[in-house]
Design a protein around this motif. Sequence first.
Motif, PDB file in Angstrom:
ATOM      1  N   ASP A 288      -0.786  -0.505  -4.639  1.00 25.33           N
ATOM      2  CA  ASP A 288      -2.107  -0.040  -5.076  1.00 25.33           C
ATOM      3  C   ASP A 288      -2.036   1.279  -5.830  1.00 25.33           C
ATOM      4  O   ASP A 288      -2.964   1.662  -6.518  1.00 25.33           O
ATOM      5  N   GLN A 289      -0.928   1.979  -5.684  1.00 23.07           N
ATOM      6  CA  GLN A 289      -0.605   3.136  -6.522  1.00 23.07           C
ATOM      7  C   GLN A 289       0.767   3.625  -6.121  1.00 23.07           C
ATOM      8  O   GLN A 289       1.387   3.041  -5.233  1.00 23.07           O
TER       9      GLN A 289
ATOM     10  N   HIS B  78       1.906   2.200   4.263  1.00 24.93           N
ATOM     11  CA  HIS B  78       0.946   3.304   4.337  1.00 24.93           C
ATOM     12  C   HIS B  78       1.230   4.208   5.547  1.00 24.93           C
ATOM     13  O   HIS B  78       1.753   3.765   6.561  1.00 24.93           O
TER      14      HIS B  78
ATOM     15  N   LYS C  51      -0.492  10.804  -2.579  1.00 20.19           N
ATOM     16  CA  LYS C  51      -0.622  10.322  -3.971  1.00 20.19           C
ATOM     17  C   LYS C  51      -1.693  11.148  -4.686  1.00 20.19           C
ATOM     18  O   LYS C  51      -1.561  12.341  -4.790  1.00 20.19           O
TER      19      LYS C  51
ATOM     20  N   CYS D 235      -6.321   4.374  -2.445  1.00 19.18           N
ATOM     21  CA  CYS D 235      -6.361   2.973  -1.996  1.00 19.18           C
ATOM     22  C   CYS D 235      -7.618   2.227  -2.417  1.00 19.18           C
ATOM     23  O   CYS D 235      -7.555   1.235  -3.146  1.00 19.18           O
TER      24      CYS D 235
ATOM     25  N   ASP E 276       0.843  -1.187   0.000  1.00 18.97           N
ATOM     26  CA  ASP E 276       0.000   0.000   0.000  1.00 18.97           C
ATOM     27  C   ASP E 276       0.883   1.242   0.000  1.00 18.97           C
ATOM     28  O   ASP E 276       1.588   1.499   0.984  1.00 18.97           O
ATOM     29  N   ASP E 277       0.879   1.966  -1.107  1.00 18.40           N
ATOM     30  CA  ASP E 277       1.653   3.221  -1.219  1.00 18.40           C
ATOM     31  C   ASP E 277       3.162   3.003  -1.393  1.00 18.40           C
ATOM     32  O   ASP E 277       3.954   3.856  -1.012  1.00 18.40           O
TER      33      ASP E 277
HETATM   34 CA    CA Z   1      -2.680   3.171  -1.172  1.00 22.46          CA
END
Ligand code: CA
Length: 479
Positions: A293-294, A183, A306, A65, A25-26
């Motif tokens: 997720d990005q 995250h 983000k 997310c 995540d991130d």
């Molecule tokens: Ca994320």
Amino acid sequence: MLSLLACAMALCGQDRPNILFIMSDDHAFQAISAYGSAINKTPHIDRIAREGVRLDRCMVTNSICTPSRAAILTGQYSHINGVPVFNRMDPARQTVAKLLQAGGYHTGMIGKWHLGSDPQGFNFWRILPGQGLYHNPVFYDTREAVKHQGYCTDLITDFAIEFLDKRPSDKPFFLMCHHKAPHRNWQPRADKAEKWKNVEVPLPATFDDDYSTRGDAAREATMRVDRDLTPTDLKEKPPEGLTPAQRKRWNYQRYMRDYLACVESVDDSVGRLLGHLDAKGLAGNTLVIYTSDQGFYLGDHGWYDKRFMYEESLRTPLVARWPGKIPAGSSSEAMVLNIDHAPSFLTAAGLPVPADMQGKSALGVMAGKPPADWRTSMYYRYYDYPGAHKVQPHFGIRTATHKLIHFPKINQWELFDLKADPRELNNIAAAPAQAETLAKLKAELARLKADAKDDDRFADKLPPGGVDGPMKPGPRAPR
Ligand code: CA
């Protein structure tokens, strides 16, 4: 039906690959050494790239997310899958997990789910409620909510290995292993924090960007390293007497040390999972993917977080390994989107891709043989405003050479020449010399928007949030 399924399984037999989808995540590509990181090393993620492919233009369709997770599961843009912001995904929706399960796969989902409803289409799931906790987190599974002792990234890895060991041996598996890390607010395991506590992290090239040539959106956003990190993010009081420039750098070091220490645990997790596949003789017939997720701003443009369509958060890392199918040590600049994952998995499994999935299988790209008609431009749309960081809603396109972004609420355009200005510091939308390019890109944007069936349905009215509070504890839905 049963005989059809048995027949399909007999035909495909052992040839159908297992699929291990590891998503953090991130995790920015700038913090992965396979992508040339100047700030850390990720030997285990690098191993996937060395034994497989590194995608250099993997991009998300909405860079936050919950929408990204819904896009991955459904193979659809946010306006089609109904998850443009932090709203609950309708669990009745078609997902790649349901299709793989119906197609004979043993399916699992472990870690951060963040879609506000219990997972469906999984033989086993164990998820964090909402964002979950880094230390001693509660997990929900198909029956109960349990508080576990330990560090979240390690626990998710333990559960993933347990899933692999307990799976039925007569079926291929599909496992989504979704880390919470790295995250915000970046809480590392104690030994990793200790290791990083005195490391001086190099600054990115655009750290002191003043946004002078961008529109109002960049200036309005509240995700600046110098002023928007909170005491909860920083966890320590800054020294007295710092100048503003010194304070910005102190903030950066403080959050980046924690971020990179969290990343190190994620990389360790990848190492454990790869080692387990080796030990169990599963590596040869398993498609392994590592992605996020990005993307994320690691001080780039003076930001964290983000959301914006600028490269650091539009792009996300993706490395994939499938021995015999994906050439070792390869890379590709073909545009792959997060909505391509579902079609890729179904294609790998020998299952049909439903017509209402908007992505395309990226297996050809990963194999070094992209189809002749592979996309050369992509469509993006972000909605969450004011949200946590006041990033204006926007939509736009990226081509191999340019990026065009429209901020409809403030009626502003940004155009970047990515060849001449890869760091996106000079908005040339108003330059007379760019009029012809601008007109062409606006036409391409209209074409892609129509092609994605985006009718602006969420332009003025968004569904209510509902995924960030704790999910309802207590007995969970039966399997
Ligand atoms: Ca994320």
